[in-house]
Motif scaffolding. Structure first.
Motif, PDB file in Angstrom:
ATOM      1  N   ILE A   1     -62.438  54.820 -41.046  1.00  7.55           N
ATOM      2  CA  ILE A   1     -61.370  53.877 -40.720  1.00  7.55           C
ATOM      3  C   ILE A   1     -61.937  52.828 -39.780  1.00  7.55           C
ATOM      4  CG2 ILE A   1     -59.129  53.597 -39.582  1.00  7.55           C
ATOM      5  CD1 ILE A   1     -58.686  56.634 -40.211  1.00  7.55           C
ATOM      6  N   THR A   2     -61.710  51.559 -40.112  1.00 10.28           N
ATOM      7  CA  THR A   2     -62.042  50.506 -39.159  1.00 10.28           C
ATOM      8  C   THR A   2     -60.786  50.196 -38.362  1.00 10.28           C
ATOM      9  OG1 THR A   2     -61.539  48.737 -40.724  1.00 10.28           O
ATOM     10  CG2 THR A   2     -63.827  49.518 -40.648  1.00 10.28           C
ATOM     11  N   ALA A   3     -60.980  49.854 -37.099  1.00  7.79           N
ATOM     12  CA  ALA A   3     -59.830  49.590 -36.232  1.00  7.79           C
ATOM     13  C   ALA A   3     -60.222  48.607 -35.134  1.00  7.79           C
ATOM     14  CB  ALA A   3     -59.323  50.885 -35.605  1.00  7.79           C
ATOM     15  N   PHE A   4     -59.272  47.803 -34.750  1.00 10.96           N
ATOM     16  CA  PHE A   4     -59.411  46.946 -33.573  1.00 10.96           C
ATOM     17  C   PHE A   4     -58.154  47.147 -32.759  1.00 10.96           C
ATOM     18  CE2 PHE A   4     -58.575  43.142 -31.120  1.00 10.96           C
ATOM     19  CZ  PHE A   4     -59.786  42.951 -30.480  1.00 10.96           C
ATOM     20  N   ALA A   5     -58.312  47.494 -31.489  1.00 12.96           N
ATOM     21  CA  ALA A   5     -57.159  47.691 -30.608  1.00 12.96           C
ATOM     22  C   ALA A   5     -57.362  46.851 -29.358  1.00 12.96           C
ATOM     23  CB  ALA A   5     -57.007  49.160 -30.239  1.00 12.96           C
ATOM     24  N   GLY A   6     -56.303  46.198 -28.947  1.00 20.11           N
ATOM     25  CA  GLY A   6     -56.379  45.388 -27.744  1.00 20.11           C
ATOM     26  C   GLY A   6     -55.099  45.456 -26.948  1.00 20.11           C
ATOM     27  N   ILE A   7     -55.253  45.260 -25.655  1.00 18.79           N
ATOM     28  CA  ILE A   7     -54.104  45.170 -24.752  1.00 18.79           C
ATOM     29  C   ILE A   7     -54.241  43.845 -24.017  1.00 18.79           C
ATOM     30  CG2 ILE A   7     -52.917  46.159 -22.763  1.00 18.79           C
ATOM     31  CD1 ILE A   7     -54.112  48.888 -23.602  1.00 18.79           C
ATOM     32  N   LEU A   8     -53.249  42.988 -24.203  1.00 15.01           N
ATOM     33  CA  LEU A   8     -53.246  41.679 -23.561  1.00 15.01           C
ATOM     34  C   LEU A   8     -52.228  41.670 -22.437  1.00 15.01           C
ATOM     35  CD1 LEU A   8     -54.010  38.651 -23.400  1.00 15.01           C
ATOM     36  CD2 LEU A   8     -52.227  38.234 -25.109  1.00 15.01           C
TER      37      LEU A   8
ATOM     38  N   ALA B   1     -55.684  38.549 -19.382  1.00 16.16           N
ATOM     39  CA  ALA B   1     -56.773  39.524 -19.474  1.00 16.16           C
ATOM     40  C   ALA B   1     -56.594  40.344 -20.752  1.00 16.16           C
ATOM     41  CB  ALA B   1     -56.782  40.435 -18.251  1.00 16.16           C
ATOM     42  N   LEU B   2     -57.623  40.366 -21.584  1.00 22.36           N
ATOM     43  CA  LEU B   2     -57.600  41.110 -22.833  1.00 22.36           C
ATOM     44  C   LEU B   2     -58.625  42.230 -22.755  1.00 22.36           C
ATOM     45  CD1 LEU B   2     -56.729  41.406 -25.863  1.00 22.36           C
ATOM     46  CD2 LEU B   2     -58.661  39.898 -26.400  1.00 22.36           C
ATOM     47  N   ASP B   3     -58.156  43.474 -22.823  1.00 22.96           N
ATOM     48  CA  ASP B   3     -59.030  44.642 -22.924  1.00 22.96           C
ATOM     49  C   ASP B   3     -58.969  45.104 -24.367  1.00 22.96           C
ATOM     50  OD1 ASP B   3     -59.868  45.137 -20.126  1.00 22.96           O
ATOM     51  OD2 ASP B   3     -57.711  45.336 -19.804  1.00 22.96           O
ATOM     52  N   TYR B   4     -60.123  45.423 -24.959  1.00 26.22           N
ATOM     53  CA  TYR B   4     -60.135  45.740 -26.384  1.00 26.22           C
ATOM     54  C   TYR B   4     -61.273  46.691 -26.731  1.00 26.22           C
ATOM     55  CZ  TYR B   4     -63.821  42.260 -26.313  1.00 26.22           C
ATOM     56  OH  TYR B   4     -64.962  41.570 -26.006  1.00 26.22           O
ATOM     57  N   CYS B   5     -61.161  47.275 -27.900  1.00 26.46           N
ATOM     58  CA  CYS B   5     -62.212  48.106 -28.480  1.00 26.46           C
ATOM     59  C   CYS B   5     -62.224  47.844 -29.977  1.00 26.46           C
ATOM     60  CB  CYS B   5     -61.955  49.583 -28.182  1.00 26.46           C
ATOM     61  SG  CYS B   5     -63.318  50.645 -28.701  1.00 26.46           S
ATOM     62  N   ASN B   6     -63.409  47.759 -30.534  1.00 24.36           N
ATOM     63  CA  ASN B   6     -63.583  47.430 -31.934  1.00 24.36           C
ATOM     64  C   ASN B   6     -64.359  48.562 -32.603  1.00 24.36           C
ATOM     65  OD1 ASN B   6     -63.971  46.207 -34.387  1.00 24.36           O
ATOM     66  ND2 ASN B   6     -65.310  44.588 -33.625  1.00 24.36           N
ATOM     67  N   ALA B   7     -63.778  49.159 -33.618  1.00 22.99           N
ATOM     68  CA  ALA B   7     -64.435  50.248 -34.343  1.00 22.99           C
ATOM     69  C   ALA B   7     -64.679  49.819 -35.789  1.00 22.99           C
ATOM     70  CB  ALA B   7     -63.594  51.513 -34.288  1.00 22.99           C
ATOM     71  N   GLY B   8     -65.774  49.128 -36.009  1.00 21.32           N
ATOM     72  CA  GLY B   8     -66.194  48.822 -37.365  1.00 21.32           C
ATOM     73  C   GLY B   8     -65.787  47.497 -37.962  1.00 21.32           C
TER      74      GLY B   8
ATOM     75  N   ALA C   1     -69.200  57.548 -28.090  1.00 25.54           N
ATOM     76  CA  ALA C   1     -68.547  57.107 -26.850  1.00 25.54           C
ATOM     77  C   ALA C   1     -68.230  55.612 -26.958  1.00 25.54           C
ATOM     78  CB  ALA C   1     -69.444  57.387 -25.654  1.00 25.54           C
ATOM     79  N   TYR C   2     -67.058  55.312 -27.488  1.00 27.88           N
ATOM     80  CA  TYR C   2     -66.644  53.917 -27.629  1.00 27.88           C
ATOM     81  C   TYR C   2     -66.447  53.295 -26.253  1.00 27.88           C
ATOM     82  CZ  TYR C   2     -65.921  54.752 -32.573  1.00 27.88           C
ATOM     83  OH  TYR C   2     -66.116  55.054 -33.892  1.00 27.88           O
ATOM     84  N   GLN C   3     -66.918  52.077 -26.103  1.00 30.85           N
ATOM     85  CA  GLN C   3     -66.764  51.331 -24.855  1.00 30.85           C
ATOM     86  C   GLN C   3     -65.775  50.197 -25.088  1.00 30.85           C
ATOM     87  OE1 GLN C   3     -68.511  52.273 -21.967  1.00 30.85           O
ATOM     88  NE2 GLN C   3     -68.994  54.014 -23.286  1.00 30.85           N
ATOM     89  N   SER C   4     -65.042  49.865 -24.064  1.00 33.07           N
ATOM     90  CA  SER C   4     -64.108  48.752 -24.201  1.00 33.07           C
ATOM     91  C   SER C   4     -64.785  47.465 -23.750  1.00 33.07           C
ATOM     92  CB  SER C   4     -62.841  48.998 -23.378  1.00 33.07           C
ATOM     93  OG  SER C   4     -63.160  49.069 -22.005  1.00 33.07           O
ATOM     94  N   GLY C   5     -64.232  46.363 -24.217  1.00 35.17           N
ATOM     95  CA  GLY C   5     -64.668  45.048 -23.792  1.00 35.17           C
ATOM     96  C   GLY C   5     -63.527  44.379 -23.046  1.00 35.17           C
ATOM     97  N   ARG C   6     -63.843  43.346 -22.307  1.00 38.83           N
ATOM     98  CA  ARG C   6     -62.813  42.609 -21.576  1.00 38.83           C
ATOM     99  C   ARG C   6     -63.117  41.125 -21.687  1.00 38.83           C
ATOM    100  NH1 ARG C   6     -59.637  42.848 -15.970  1.00 38.83           N
ATOM    101  NH2 ARG C   6     -58.238  44.035 -17.263  1.00 38.83           N
ATOM    102  N   ARG C   7     -62.047  40.374 -21.880  1.00 45.16           N
ATOM    103  CA  ARG C   7     -62.169  38.921 -21.978  1.00 45.16           C
ATOM    104  C   ARG C   7     -61.015  38.294 -21.214  1.00 45.16           C
ATOM    105  NH1 ARG C   7     -65.138  34.696 -24.488  1.00 45.16           N
ATOM    106  NH2 ARG C   7     -63.889  32.881 -24.038  1.00 45.16           N
ATOM    107  N   GLN C   8     -61.323  37.333 -20.383  1.00 42.30           N
ATOM    108  CA  GLN C   8     -60.296  36.575 -19.687  1.00 42.30           C
ATOM    109  C   GLN C   8     -59.982  35.343 -20.531  1.00 42.30           C
ATOM    110  OE1 GLN C   8     -58.387  37.182 -16.846  1.00 42.30           O
ATOM    111  NE2 GLN C   8     -57.301  35.450 -17.750  1.00 42.30           N
TER     112      GLN C   8
END
Length: 159
Positions: free
Chosen positions: A17-24, A30-37, A69-76
């Motif tokens: 399963i590919t997934a993209f999850a973010g919290i804005l 501030a956008l915190d996100y994780c991208n799986a594939g 171990a998925y890591q999150s990213g952050r973007r302002q």
């Protein structure tokens, strides 16, 4: 990591399963996100200064690497920034001659869209229209999903 483990637990077919999850944070941008594939999302600025991939916070599709171990990213985000997320069906779209649409074509299109008046709807409509035009009626090889989100900035009067 827990989503990967849960989805992998009862998966004898070895589906992924590919997934993209973010919290804005809608107040701060501030956008915190994780991208799986997925292909890395692209951030577009309304002033034309930026059209860049969000490369951090990326990992393999879920159910492909045990205990990854998925890591999150952050973007302002800045007011007016648009984040564009696409499935691989965009880059993998083919024309009748079997040429691929490709990521370079997508990035070139998005760079042209990065200008004042940029809207999320405009990004989605432009990407879909360009893929349709390129494909020229060829049968799709995969799903085509385009998601765009524009952060307008903090609401007036909020502290």
């Amino acid at each position: 990591q827990s989503a990967n483990e849960e989805l992998s637990r009862d998966n004898p077919e070895m589906f992924f399963i590919t997934a993209f999850a973010g919290i804005l944070d809608v107040e701060s941008g501030a956008l915190d996100y994780c991208n799986a594939g997925h292909d890395d999302p692209v951030v577009l600025s309304p002033d034309g200064r930026e059209c860049a991939r969000l490369g951090d916070g990326a990992g393999p599709p879920l159910c492909t690497v045990e205990r990854f171990a998925y890591q999150s990213g952050r973007r302002q985000l800045r007011p007016g920034d648009v984040i564009c997320v696409v499935t691989d069906g965009v880059a993998d779209a083919q024309n009748p001659g079997l040429a691929r649409y490709g990521s370079p074509r997508l990035l070139a299109l998005l760079a042209q869209l990065s200008r004042p008046g940029l809207t999320a709807r405009g990004v989605v409509d432009s990407v879909c229209a360009d893929v349709r035009s390129f494909s020229a009626g060829a049968e799709p090889a995969d799903d085509l999903t385009v998601l765009a989100l524009r952060w307008n900035g903090p609401r007036a009067g909020c502290a």
